[in-house]
Enzyme design. Structure first.
Site, PDB file in Angstrom:
ATOM      1  N   SER A  60      -5.292  -7.637  -2.384  1.00  0.00           N
ATOM      2  CA  SER A  60      -4.507  -6.403  -2.485  1.00  0.00           C
ATOM      3  C   SER A  60      -4.888  -5.588  -3.710  1.00  0.00           C
ATOM      4  O   SER A  60      -4.944  -4.355  -3.668  1.00  0.00           O
ATOM      5  CB  SER A  60      -3.007  -6.739  -2.526  1.00  0.00           C
ATOM      6  OG  SER A  60      -2.567  -7.225  -1.272  1.00  0.00           O
ATOM      7  N   ALA A  62      -3.937   0.287   5.881  1.00  0.00           N
ATOM      8  CA  ALA A  62      -5.253  -0.209   5.467  1.00  0.00           C
ATOM      9  C   ALA A  62      -5.921   0.891   4.661  1.00  0.00           C
ATOM     10  O   ALA A  62      -6.334   1.913   5.204  1.00  0.00           O
ATOM     11  CB  ALA A  62      -6.089  -0.566   6.692  1.00  0.00           C
ATOM     12  N   VAL A  63      -5.998   0.700   3.347  1.00  0.00           N
ATOM     13  CA  VAL A  63      -6.418   1.784   2.457  1.00  0.00           C
ATOM     14  C   VAL A  63      -7.929   1.935   2.363  1.00  0.00           C
ATOM     15  O   VAL A  63      -8.410   2.951   1.845  1.00  0.00           O
ATOM     16  CB  VAL A  63      -5.837   1.580   1.035  1.00  0.00           C
ATOM     17  CG1 VAL A  63      -4.321   1.550   1.080  1.00  0.00           C
ATOM     18  CG2 VAL A  63      -6.385   0.298   0.407  1.00  0.00           C
ATOM     19  N   PHE A 101       5.922   0.073   3.151  1.00  0.00           N
ATOM     20  CA  PHE A 101       4.917   0.897   3.822  1.00  0.00           C
ATOM     21  C   PHE A 101       3.566   0.190   3.729  1.00  0.00           C
ATOM     22  O   PHE A 101       3.119  -0.193   2.643  1.00  0.00           O
ATOM     23  CB  PHE A 101       4.827   2.269   3.145  1.00  0.00           C
ATOM     24  CG  PHE A 101       3.743   3.157   3.697  1.00  0.00           C
ATOM     25  CD1 PHE A 101       3.879   3.753   4.934  1.00  0.00           C
ATOM     26  CD2 PHE A 101       2.573   3.380   2.982  1.00  0.00           C
ATOM     27  CE1 PHE A 101       2.880   4.580   5.455  1.00  0.00           C
ATOM     28  CE2 PHE A 101       1.573   4.194   3.482  1.00  0.00           C
ATOM     29  CZ  PHE A 101       1.726   4.793   4.726  1.00  0.00           C
ATOM     30  N   ILE A 102       2.931   0.003   4.890  1.00  0.00           N
ATOM     31  CA  ILE A 102       1.662  -0.724   4.943  1.00  0.00           C
ATOM     32  C   ILE A 102       0.618   0.156   5.592  1.00  0.00           C
ATOM     33  O   ILE A 102       0.851   0.715   6.673  1.00  0.00           O
ATOM     34  CB  ILE A 102       1.813  -2.044   5.737  1.00  0.00           C
ATOM     35  CG1 ILE A 102       2.870  -2.942   5.101  1.00  0.00           C
ATOM     36  CG2 ILE A 102       0.473  -2.776   5.830  1.00  0.00           C
ATOM     37  CD1 ILE A 102       3.250  -4.134   5.955  1.00  0.00           C
ATOM     38  N   GLU A 152      -8.114  -3.815  -2.887  1.00  0.00           N
ATOM     39  CA  GLU A 152      -7.910  -2.780  -1.876  1.00  0.00           C
ATOM     40  C   GLU A 152      -7.231  -1.551  -2.456  1.00  0.00           C
ATOM     41  O   GLU A 152      -7.643  -0.405  -2.198  1.00  0.00           O
ATOM     42  CB  GLU A 152      -7.100  -3.362  -0.709  1.00  0.00           C
ATOM     43  CG  GLU A 152      -7.889  -4.350   0.135  1.00  0.00           C
ATOM     44  CD  GLU A 152      -7.027  -5.312   0.934  1.00  0.00           C
ATOM     45  OE1 GLU A 152      -7.598  -6.171   1.636  1.00  0.00           O
ATOM     46  OE2 GLU A 152      -5.784  -5.220   0.840  1.00  0.00           O
ATOM     47  N   GLN A 153      -6.183  -1.770  -3.250  1.00  0.00           N
ATOM     48  CA  GLN A 153      -5.478  -0.618  -3.830  1.00  0.00           C
ATOM     49  C   GLN A 153      -6.360   0.103  -4.841  1.00  0.00           C
ATOM     50  O   GLN A 153      -6.358   1.339  -4.920  1.00  0.00           O
ATOM     51  CB  GLN A 153      -4.157  -1.062  -4.464  1.00  0.00           C
ATOM     52  CG  GLN A 153      -3.152  -1.586  -3.446  1.00  0.00           C
ATOM     53  CD  GLN A 153      -1.715  -1.520  -3.936  1.00  0.00           C
ATOM     54  OE1 GLN A 153      -1.378  -0.746  -4.831  1.00  0.00           O
ATOM     55  NE2 GLN A 153      -0.852  -2.320  -3.316  1.00  0.00           N
ATOM     56  N   HIS A 157       3.879  -8.071   2.239  1.00  0.00           N
ATOM     57  CA  HIS A 157       2.966  -7.077   1.670  1.00  0.00           C
ATOM     58  C   HIS A 157       3.638  -6.342   0.516  1.00  0.00           C
ATOM     59  O   HIS A 157       4.841  -6.060   0.566  1.00  0.00           O
ATOM     60  CB  HIS A 157       2.518  -6.075   2.743  1.00  0.00           C
ATOM     61  CG  HIS A 157       1.454  -6.611   3.641  1.00  0.00           C
ATOM     62  ND1 HIS A 157       0.132  -6.264   3.514  1.00  0.00           N
ATOM     63  CD2 HIS A 157       1.512  -7.488   4.672  1.00  0.00           C
ATOM     64  CE1 HIS A 157      -0.585  -6.901   4.434  1.00  0.00           C
ATOM     65  NE2 HIS A 157       0.244  -7.647   5.143  1.00  0.00           N
ATOM     66  N   PRO A 158       2.881  -6.016  -0.514  1.00  0.00           N
ATOM     67  CA  PRO A 158       3.446  -5.310  -1.665  1.00  0.00           C
ATOM     68  C   PRO A 158       3.575  -3.811  -1.396  1.00  0.00           C
ATOM     69  O   PRO A 158       2.901  -3.267  -0.518  1.00  0.00           O
ATOM     70  CB  PRO A 158       2.413  -5.559  -2.766  1.00  0.00           C
ATOM     71  CG  PRO A 158       1.118  -5.642  -2.013  1.00  0.00           C
ATOM     72  CD  PRO A 158       1.449  -6.320  -0.705  1.00  0.00           C
TER      73      PRO A 158
END
Length: 465
Positions: free
Chosen positions: A382, A420-421, A417-418, A385-386, A365-366
């Site tokens: 991603s 779900a945004v 750090f992950i 999502e971001q 994950h980034p």
């Protein structure tokens, strides 16, 4: 095992009925095992003689006369009841029984009843070969047409083999098959490249329980069970989820006077309630095919080949297609054809993986608002999502704070750090970041894994129902 899930389709019965009530009269008398019919033994199933056994090579006079009662007396009592109440009926007619009962067949036709096929003979098919059972099916259809003048549009063997439903589907001549007890609504079943409508039957709201251990002992028990079944379904229907109530009857069982009284009281009760559609099974089948036609959705996950499945779902867990590969190699079925089902299959493999493998997924994950995002090297998922959380439009101060936290978090835990945004904004994300960085590593590892699973779930909901 999944079926319609938590949200069954709106049946939209005619007249906005809360429940479709469907009566079946099984006409088997004259089609049962009997030495006179060339069978090897007498009948032993569904009679007043509970626990009867077949007599090889011998006639069983008591059994024969009990079955004969159904044709001679029971049928006509049921016929008078339903025609007087003006309630349409479906007959499951055993072809050889119908052939031995011309007066009864004529009465069924004159009443406008549907006569569906109940097979060639009222015998057990569990030990038949596929070929032998298919031969009997073809003979049943041919004899049914010859006796009634019409091809049967529905099929119910009852004493089935594992091949029965597949064979009836492959014949391709039935509007519905009833050899299922799996639902309160019709449903489509795919087999051999075609969709077959299944209109499930019942073994509980069925007078056969007068002839089985732990069954009904009196008409009052039968009546109470039918009323309770109706009341629950009627209540569900009035609340917006109409269903179907099938009631199975046999001439030699329900046709007895002591049981007929309970059946009549039930009919009176249902007619007094309103919001009921009395239907033949063929009417229900045609309604369902019209209102809920064969689904035309894309290929379901459980029907995909391995390459397609991995290509479709390999990116759900970031850069970790091995999870989809392992999920495919495990058991996949119709219950996995939804977002919830695929997520369960994927998450199971993620949870079964070693700690190092799960750490690899976390590290795939980034960073949030990190270097990969700035370089536009995120996956499409991603990136979207971001962006949905506003992380692509940070102020210089916000970007600096994210960079500071990313570096500190990576240094402490060894993975990014992950979170779900989706549904969060940058203020909420920063607050979670600052709280979680204080966790112990084991706690944060578990938290990050849970967030990875949540991200996967959200992604799957964009792909599947």
């Amino acid at each position: 095992m999944h079926g319609y899930g938590a949200n069954p389709p709106a049946a939209q019965w005619p007249g906005q009925a809360a429940v479709a009530v469907q009566f079946v009269i099984n006409y088997e008398e004259g089609g049962e095992n009997c030495i006179l019919h060339g069978d090897a033994a007498s009948e032993a199933f569904l009679s007043e003689i509970v626990g009867a056994a077949q007599w090889p090579g011998q006639r069983h006079w008591n059994m024969e006369s009990i079955y004969e009662y159904g044709a001679r007396a029971g049928f006509w009592r049921l016929h008078r009841l339903f025609t007087a109440a003006q309630i349409p009926v479906t007959v499951f007619g055993v072809a050889t029984a119908l052939a031995r009962s011309p007066a009864q067949v004529e009465a069924m036709k004159n009443a406008g009843w549907e006569i569906a096929s109940h097979g060639l003979k009222w015998i057990e098919y569990k030990d038949y070969t596929r070929e032998a059972e298919l031969a009997d099916m073809r003979d049943a259809i041919r004899l049914h047409h010859a006796v009634t003048g019409q091809m049967p549009r529905g099929w119910y063997t009852g004493r089935t083999s594992i091949h029965t439903v597949d064979l009836a589907s492959e014949l391709g001549c039935f509007d519905y098959i009833a050899d299922s007890y799996a639902d309160d609504l019709p449903y489509w079943r795919e087999h051999a490249g075609r969709q077959q409508l299944i209109v499930p039957y019942t073994l509980d709201a069925n007078d056969m329980r007068f002839a089985t251990p732990q069954g009904f002992n009196s008409g009052d028990q039968f009546l109470a069970y039918l009323k309770d079944s109706f009341d629950v379904l009627h209540e569900e229907g009035m609340a917006g989820a109409p269903k179907m109530l099938s009631i199975g009857l046999h001439c030699r069982l329900a046709g007895r006077p002591g049981r007929m009284a309970a059946l009549k009281r039930f009919i009176d009760y249902v007619q007094s309630r309103g919001n009921v559609w009395f239907a033949r099974r063929i009417d229900i089948a045609r309604h369902w095919a019209n209102v809920h036609p064969v689904p035309t959705s894309a290929a379901s996950p459980s029907s995909m080949d391995r390459e397609t499945f991995v290509k479709t779902f390999g990116g759900v867990f970031e850069h970790s297609s091995w999870i989809a590969e392992r999920a495919f190699d495990s058991e996949l079925g119709p219950a996995h054809n939804t977002a919830t089902g695929v997520h369960n299959a994927l998450a199971r493999q993620f949870r079964l993986a070693s700690e190092d493998e799960r750490l690899g997924v976390l590290c795939a994950h980034p960073d949030l608002a990190g270097k990969l995002a700035a370089a536009k090297r995120l996956t499409a998922e991603s990136t979207a999502e971001q962006a949905s959380a506003g992380l692509d439009a940070l102020t210089d101060a916000e970007r600096a704070r994210f960079t500071e936290l990313n570096d500190a978090y990576q240094s402490k835990f060894g993975f990014p750090f992950i979170i779900a945004v989706k549904g969060l904004d940058k203020v909420q994300i920063l607050a979670a970041f600052e709280q979680r960085i204080t966790n112990e590593r084991d706690t944060e590892f578990a938290t990050a894994c849970a967030q990875v699973e949540r991200i996967a779930s959200l992604r799957l909901k964009d792909l599947l129902p």
